[in-house]
Write an enzyme that holds these catalytic residues in place. Structure first.
Site: not given
Lengths: 96, 457
Positions: B383-385, B424
């Site tokens: 997700n965050d990446v 995050a």
């Protein structure tokens, strides 16, 4: 050993430390961190010396605790790094 | 009476130190990494045998017992740990090493006559204690025993400053007087500082902090070498301190962060952008069969694996999916973000475990231009990446982190457990874009269903 000799060794070791890891691909960051982590488990040597010179029971107990912790760092560190790296071996031998 | 003369002792320690240098060197290349690690272990064995043969030691049965206990605890855990949980295990091992160094320094205080030895003792105590408690907090964060979001409260910088000043004062007193009880106070202050240092660090940055604390432990061990007059500890500790510092910087730059920013960024505030609240905007979710059609009739598929894949133990299934698609003549490439998983290189380890060929793994800088020509980007448990907020939303906790440019692909398919945000703790706008399709469920279950649907095409 005198102070200057120790300082010389320290400074040279710093440069070696910088040099050996200066060009590492991010693929190997994790195993490298884990391997370096295992190496500082060598504090075990210090813990053994302190435990071996302990004169009273309280000192011995604390020193033995240090031995246990240091051993966990040293042994666990090398074993977990080896497990990580074991997996890198498989894919080079792969058929693809 | 000792078996080894001082000269032989020094030579054997030198051998061990050379082994450690070769170990670090070997670990820097995939071909030699495993051998490097074994060389390091051999060096450690030489050093431990040497200390028994060269020093006049009492209590040897007790010491051997303690070594047995330590090994009996650590080896099985290290052997059985899930590869997904390995980062926190490394953090834990690092912490106990720092703790051991601090205890050694504390016990040596009684023998220290000269002030400069006491300076080294104070340094080891403080840095070892910071490393110990800091590592335990990173362990708790990674194990999700506590929140992975930055913990900041009013007055934190003040408390932190007070703790540091108190530590400096206590250090000075210990150096001058050598009072053991002040040294214990210093140890406690170090423990508190370690906790305060790591609490404000956000979940995504924790791996970098582990690396930093690893370097700290190295420095503590080096200083303990000065305390004990032991050259091996000095060299090994300095090596780890120096290489750990370089490694920390390399990791931080792979994430577009600075080390100071990670440690003190939360103090400046501004990480409030991006709430955890799940919005109820519509998303397009679909069935495994639809995803199979998208994949099966593509020419080029880029797979973005993330931590969710690892948690679900889906790495073997995704390797099978890759084979099935390649059998249909489709080009399949894995796009690996530097911090995919929980640590740099973690995902490579996991995919290697599943026998995914090295050639189909691409690093971020290499693969980003390829998203434009990809028919489908399949994001599995990441997700965050892939969150475009890293480029478009200043003030977002991940702003400035390099991301995989998944949004450039013609179609984006997310396999996700739920709409929950990533590690995050921020929402991903990409989920609401028109080219995005979502398939909810456990990554492994979803992959298994997609795989059988692809085979049935």
């Amino acid at each position: 050993m005198d102070g200057v000799a120790l300082l010389t060794i320290t400074v040279l070791a710093i440069f070696v430390g910088f040099e050996v890891v200066s060009k590492v691909s991010s693929t190997l960051h994790t195993p490298l961190m884990s391997g370096a982590n295992a190496i500082h488990g060598i504090i075990l040597v210090g813990a053994i010396i302190v435990a071996g010179q302990a004169a009273d029971a309280a000192t011995l107990v604390v020193a033995l605790l240090a031995v246990v912790l240091a051993t966990a760092n040293l042994v666990g560190g090398f074993v977990v790094t080896d497990r990580m790296l074991e997996m890198f071996r498989g894919r080079r031998g792969g058929a693809r | 009476m000792t078996l080894l003369s001082p000269v032989w002792t020094a030579l054997l320690y030198l051998l061990a130190a050379v082994c450690f240098i070769l170990a670090l060197k070997g670990l820097s290349s995939p071909k030699t990494a495993r051998r490097g690690n074994l060389i390091g272990a051999a060096g450690a064995l030489v050093a431990v045998v040497t200390v028994f043969l060269s020093s006049r030691l009492e209590n040897i049965p007790w010491i051997l017992g303690a070594i047995a206990v330590g090994s009996a605890i650590a080896a099985p855990v290290a052997r059985r740990v899930q590869m997904t949980q390995m980062p926190q295990l490394v953090a834990l091992f690092n912490g106990v090493g720092g703790g051991a160094a601090a205890l050694v320094a504390l016990l040596e205080l009684g023998h220290a006559e000269e002030p400069w030895v006491r300076v080294a003792i104070v340094f080891t105590l403080l840095v070892g204690a910071v490393s110990f408690s800091g590592s335990l907090v990173t362990f708790a964060k990674l194990q999700e025993l506590m929140t992975t979001r930055p913990v900041v409260f009013r007055g934190l910088p003040v408390i932190m400053g007070a703790a540091l000043l108190a530590a400096i004062a206590a250090s000075a007193v210990v150096v001058v007087t050598g009072a053991v009880w002040i040294a214990i106070v210093l140890l406690l202050l170090g423990l508190a500082t370690g906790v305060l240092l790591v609490l404000p660090v956000g979940g995504a940055d924790v791996p970098i902090v582990i690396s930093l604390l690893n370097a700290f432990t190295g420095l503590a061990v080096a200083a303990s070498g000065l305390v004990l007059g032991n050259v091996l500890l000095l060299v090994a500790g300095t090596l780890v301190g120096a290489s750990g510092t370089i490694l920390t910087r390399a990791m931080a730059s792979a994430m577009g962060r600075s080390v100071a920013g990670i440690l003190f960024g939360a103090f400046r505030g501004g990480s409030t952008a991006g709430s955890t609240a799940v919005s109820d905007r519509p998303v397009r979710s679909s069935s495994p069969e639809d995803v199979a059609v998208l994949l099966g009739y593509a020419q080029k598929v880029l797979i973005v694996p993330g931590y969710g894949l690892a948690v679900a133990q889906g790495q073997h299934t995704i390797a099978e999916l890759q084979s099935a698609l390649e059998a249909r003549g489709i080009e399949v490439v894995f796009a690996i973000h530097p911090v995919a998983g929980r640590m740099p290189g973690h995902m490579n380890v996991l995919l290697a475990e599943a026998n995914v060929a090295y050639e189909s793994l691409r690093e971020m800088s290499e693969v980003n231009p390829e998203f434009k020509t990809a028919d489908v980007a399949l994001v599995v448990g990441a997700n965050d990446v892939v969150n475009p907020a890293a480029k478009s939303t200043p003030g977002s906790p991940i702003y400035g982190m390099p991301i995989l440019e998944v949004e450039e692909a013609r179609q984006v398919v997310f396999l996700k457990r739920s709409m929950r945000p990533g590690f995050a703790g921020i929402e991903n706008e990409l989920l609401y874009e028109p080219q995005t399709t979502l398939l909810f469920g456990d990554a492994k279950d979803s992959l298994t269903k997609v795989l059988s649907a692809v085979k049935a095409l």
